[in-house]
Every structure is written in C-alpha cells, then in structure tokens.
Motif scaffolding. Structure first.
Motif, PDB file in Angstrom:
ATOM      1  N   GLY A 276       0.821  -1.204   0.000  1.00 45.97           N
ATOM      2  CA  GLY A 276       0.000   0.000   0.000  1.00 45.97           C
ATOM      3  C   GLY A 276       0.857   1.255   0.000  1.00 45.97           C
ATOM      4  O   GLY A 276       1.949   1.283  -0.577  1.00 45.97           O
ATOM      5  N   ASN A 323      -3.996  -5.136  -1.623  1.00 42.96           N
ATOM      6  CA  ASN A 323      -3.486  -3.998  -0.845  1.00 42.96           C
ATOM      7  C   ASN A 323      -2.585  -3.177  -1.756  1.00 42.96           C
ATOM      8  O   ASN A 323      -1.422  -3.534  -1.974  1.00 42.96           O
ATOM      9  CB  ASN A 323      -2.721  -4.486   0.386  1.00 42.96           C
ATOM     10  CG  ASN A 323      -2.230  -3.338   1.252  1.00 42.96           C
ATOM     11  OD1 ASN A 323      -2.827  -2.261   1.259  1.00 42.96           O
ATOM     12  ND2 ASN A 323      -1.148  -3.567   1.992  1.00 42.96           N
ATOM     13  N   ALA A 329      -6.367   5.029  -1.467  1.00 37.93           N
ATOM     14  CA  ALA A 329      -5.880   4.019  -0.522  1.00 37.93           C
ATOM     15  C   ALA A 329      -5.894   4.533   0.912  1.00 37.93           C
ATOM     16  O   ALA A 329      -5.767   5.741   1.160  1.00 37.93           O
ATOM     17  CB  ALA A 329      -4.464   3.600  -0.897  1.00 37.93           C
ATOM     18  N   THR A 349       0.631   0.778   6.462  1.00 39.66           N
ATOM     19  CA  THR A 349      -0.375   0.113   5.621  1.00 39.66           C
ATOM     20  C   THR A 349       0.080  -1.269   5.169  1.00 39.66           C
ATOM     21  O   THR A 349      -0.718  -2.032   4.623  1.00 39.66           O
ATOM     22  CB  THR A 349      -0.717   0.974   4.393  1.00 39.66           C
ATOM     23  OG1 THR A 349       0.451   1.111   3.557  1.00 39.66           O
ATOM     24  CG2 THR A 349      -1.219   2.352   4.797  1.00 39.66           C
TER      25      THR A 349
END
Length: 500
Positions: A276, A323, A329, A349
């Motif tokens: 991410g 992801n 995001a 993340t």
C-alpha cells in the motif's frame, strides 16, 4: 496421477520401474528385500556390499536387471537409520521415487509396500504417507507454459504392491485418505502459484463457490455492499486502494451433530500485497501474490474435510482483497472502525493482514465456536525467528495448541509456540484509538498476534503465522519449488483427530 493397490507376488511385477525401501546399515536382507534380491540374482546385496548403496536417508540408487526380471529398473531408496524412522521418511521416499522416475522420463512405476517398518506404524497411516509423497512430488504448475509443454513429464500412475490381501483394506483406506489430503494441498499450491491478475478476490470467491457446490458445502461470497452492512470497516479500509472489489467468503460444512458448535478456520486472503502507501521494495514483490496462502489453506482444508466426510461442523472465513497504493488508498494515520466496534490506528499500511483478520475474527463469534484457528502469512518477523522450517503458533487455549502439535507430529508440518505475555500489549496501545496496527520491530510476530487476540473474544483461539512456509524456494522430496501447500494436511489431521 492414479495410485492403486495390487495384490501380487514380486516375481509377477511388470512395470517401467519398481521402487523398494531399505534402512541404513541393513546388511542382512529380509522379507521382500530378500525376495527381490533373489529375483535379481543377488544384485541388491552386491550393491550394498560394494558400498554403492548404504540406505542413507534420501539416497536413491538405480539397478538395471540383466537376468530377464520383468521390470527394467529397480529404485533402491534409503530410509536412514531405523531408530529414527517416522512416517515422513516414507512420504519422502515416495517423493524421491517420483523424482527419479521423472528424471528418467517414465510415465509409471510400481512401489513395493514396505514390510520392514517398526510395528507401531499402522498400514493405513503408512499407505496414506506413501500416497501423499508420490502425489505431492508429482505436482507441477504448467498452466501458463506454452513452449515445449509436451516435454513436461508427469507420472500417470503408481502401483503399490502388496501380496497379502489381508492388508488391502487398510492400505486402500490410507490411499484414499492420502489422495484427498494431497488434492487439498495441491489446490492450495495452485492458488498460491496463480498470478494476481488471474486470482483476484472475485475469482477466489467464484472458485470457492464452484468447488463448494461440487462437494456439498454451503458457500456465501459477500460483496462490498454486504460487507459494509456488517460494519467491517477494517476490511473495507484496506480494500480502498484497489479497483478490484473485496470479498468475504464463508464456507459451512456440517458433518457433526446439529447441536454441536463448529470449529472455525480463518485465512488471510490478500491476493496481492504491494504494502500500500507504505510500499514494499521492488525486489521479490512478485512473491506477494502468495499473501493469500492462509485463505487458500483454510478453504482447501475445509473442502478436504468435506470430501473425507469428517464428523465435525466446520466454518471457513476468508476476508480477501488487494493492498495497493492509490489516491483512494488507506493511509498511515487513518483510524478504521472494525466490525467489533474497536478502532484501529493505522501506522503502517503494510501491516494490513492483521487488519482484515480483525473483522473475520469478530464475525467468527457469531457461531459461538468450539475453537477458532487463523492462518496468515502475517509477519517477516516470524521468518527471522523461525526461518523456513516452522510456522509460529500463538494462542489462548492450551488444549487447542496441543491438538495442533499432535497433528504437526503426524504430518511433519512443523510449528513452534511463541509466547503471548501481557507485557506485549503495551507495544500496540494507541494514544488516539483502541489499538494500533503495528508495535514496531521488537517481537514483531508476537505483537501482531497480540493485535489479533484483541479481536478473538469469547472463544478458544490459536494463530498460525505461516510466513516463510507458504513458498518453497529450493525444492524438497515431495515439495517442488513454488507454493508449498503448508498447513492443509496439518489442519485436516487435526480435524480427523477432533473427537479422539
């Protein structure tokens, strides 16, 4: 591959090759070894006397009969020292026989069922291990190859030779179990090996539904809208960065009593993990297609349990998403509200697996389960601690941990217990939310599990961190390079033993 059992004398074997096992230092041949040696005019005993074959674990020698024996080749396979024998040695022997047959471009061979094993090993268990060894070793992911595909060698059938028909029932039962456990493990291997542009969350849901229908297992695949209605803000938060919609997969198999609470298996289903916004290094990022190994494992084990008609009630839960980084995001600093109502401060993340599992563990409580086990490729810290030898096991229930330890011994799928001391909770306390999604580098595998513990309320729970176990980089006797299928046989064995 077809594995079959044939009741015949060694003198009647006619095949491309025949395999037989020996222990290290077995200088005086007995039983089938002695009979085969006689049929080969002393060829085996001559090899042993010369030192060319010692029976060391993993050793394979090929003998070519010159006296008109009905089989062109004889594989002598070493089991190592008899006092160190366990079922994984026979599993590995089956795998090495397949490797040698493939090397010689054979399509089939016979395997003489061993008669020299310690008495405590039952025929059903030996036959199961041997069947697993040959099928698992024969696995190859060739779906995407187009050049020289006709040159790929696959063994078509293996015949287990046992003259004593009284043993046939147990051997055949073991063979049948081994075929199903191997099928289940190979299904996980397929899914871990599939490219992420093919195995999306949607596709994983569709494949689960298709197989569930085939094996009479109830399956629901929830859409983002349905997931939102459940209040799964953690799963939805991780999914925000991808254009591929997330899914929540639910499998239910009822083989036990109607009044009996189920065992729940939960698997992390990140079909591709870039990290991410907290993006991973480019090197080896391709391996992150396997970040759904936990999901593949629990689905495959659930389907295997159904095929074996095990007398348990079982639920499989899989939160699945990609992801990815994007303008939508989730970000470091975000706070997500999970299904349980607990809030999660996102510091990294790339610690997304525990976030999506939080919602699945909360959902599991709806079933009032006997036990919950989650599997996830969760932390690199677990690989640092245990390498590629064992999964990390952490949990709240000693009886459940012991069940998994017993299954581990039988399947040779190793695990090692790590502590969950209360002091570790301090590392994941947040100043502005109920919990933060990372506790930093110290004890990373443990603090990740402690995070999960906060959402595993009201039931016995164990977490298996299978990072480092999902992929095989070098290749072993019955585990080719690529997805390993680790954990499938472990879970099925635990479920087979559930009532014992």
């Amino acid at each position: 591959m077809e594995v079959k059992v044939l009741n015949t004398d060694l003198a009647q074997i006619k095949d491309e090759a025949v395999a037989i096992t020996f222990f290290e230092g077995e200088k005086v041949l007995k039983g089938k070894g002695k009979q085969l040696d006689s049929l080969l005019s002393g060829g085996i005993s001559n090899l042993i006397k010369s030192g060319d074959f010692t029976g060391k674990a993993g050793q394979v020698a090929v003998f070519y009969p010159q006296n008109g024996y009905g089989t062109k080749r004889v594989f002598l396979i070493g089991l190592g020292k008899k006092e160190k024998f366990d079922l994984d040695k026979i599993r590995a022997a089956g795998g090495r026989a397949v490797q040698k047959a493939k090397e010689l471009k054979l399509k089939r061979f016979a395997f003489i069922y061993p008669d020299n094993l310690p008495a405590k090993f039952q025929n059903q268990d030996v036959a199961q291990a041997l069947t697993e060894g040959v099928i698992l070793a024969n696995y190859e992911m060739a779906k995407y190859k187009t050049v020289d595909k006709d040159k790929i060698i696959s063994i078509e059938d293996v015949t287990l030779i046992e003259k004593d028909s009284k043993k046939s029932s147990a051997i055949n039962k073991g063979r049948e179990i081994g075929e199903i456990t191997s099928w289940s493990a190979c299904l996980t291997r397929d899914w871990v090996n599939f490219p992420p542009n093919e195995l999306t969350p949607t596709k994983l849901g569709e494949e689960s539904k298709k197989l569930a229908l085939k094996y009479n297992v109830k399956c629901q695949v929830l859409s983002p809208e349905e997931i939102k209605k459940l209040g799964m803000g953690a799963l939805l938060g991780v999914a925000k960065g991808s254009q591929e919609p997330c899914r929540f997969i639910i499998l239910e198999y009822n083989g036990g009593r109607k009044t009996e609470s189920p065992v729940v298996l939960v698997g992390k289903g990140i079909t591709f993990d870039s990290g991410g916004i907290s993006i991973k290094p480019a090197e080896n990022m391709d391996q992150m297609k396997g970040d759904m190994a936990g999901a593949a494992t629990v689905i495959s084990a659930g389907l295997g349990a159904a095929r074996l008609k095990l007398p348990v009630n079982l639920v499989v839960l899989v939160p699945t998403t990609e992801n990815l980084p994007s303008g939508t995001a989730y970000k470091p600093g975000d706070i997500l509200t999970s299904m349980s109502g607990k809030t999660i401060e996102v510091l990294n993340t790339d610690a997304e697996g525990r976030v999506v599992l939080a919602d699945a563990l909360a959902y599991a409580s709806r079933y009032k389960p006997q036990a919950v086990i989650d599997l996830a490729t969760l932390t690199g810290a677990c690989v640092v601690a245990l390498g590629n030898v064992a999964a990390g096991m952490l949990g709240t229930d000693d009886k459940l941990k012991n069940r998994l330890k017993d299954a581990s011994k039988k399947t040779a799928e190793k695990l090692w217990e790590l502590p969950l001391f209360e002091e570790y909770e301090e590392q994941i306390k947040s100043n502005i939310a109920d919990v933060k999604n990372t506790g930093g580098r110290p004890a990373g595998a443990i603090t990740a599990a402690y995070f999960l513990k906060m959402f595993a309320d009201g039931y016995p729970w164990v977490h298996l961190d299978i990072a480092g176990m999902d992929l095989e980089e070098k290749g072993k006797a019955y585990v080719p390079k690529g997805g390993s299928g680790y954990g499938v046989r472990l879970l099925i064995q635990m479920l087979r033993d559930w009532r014992r």
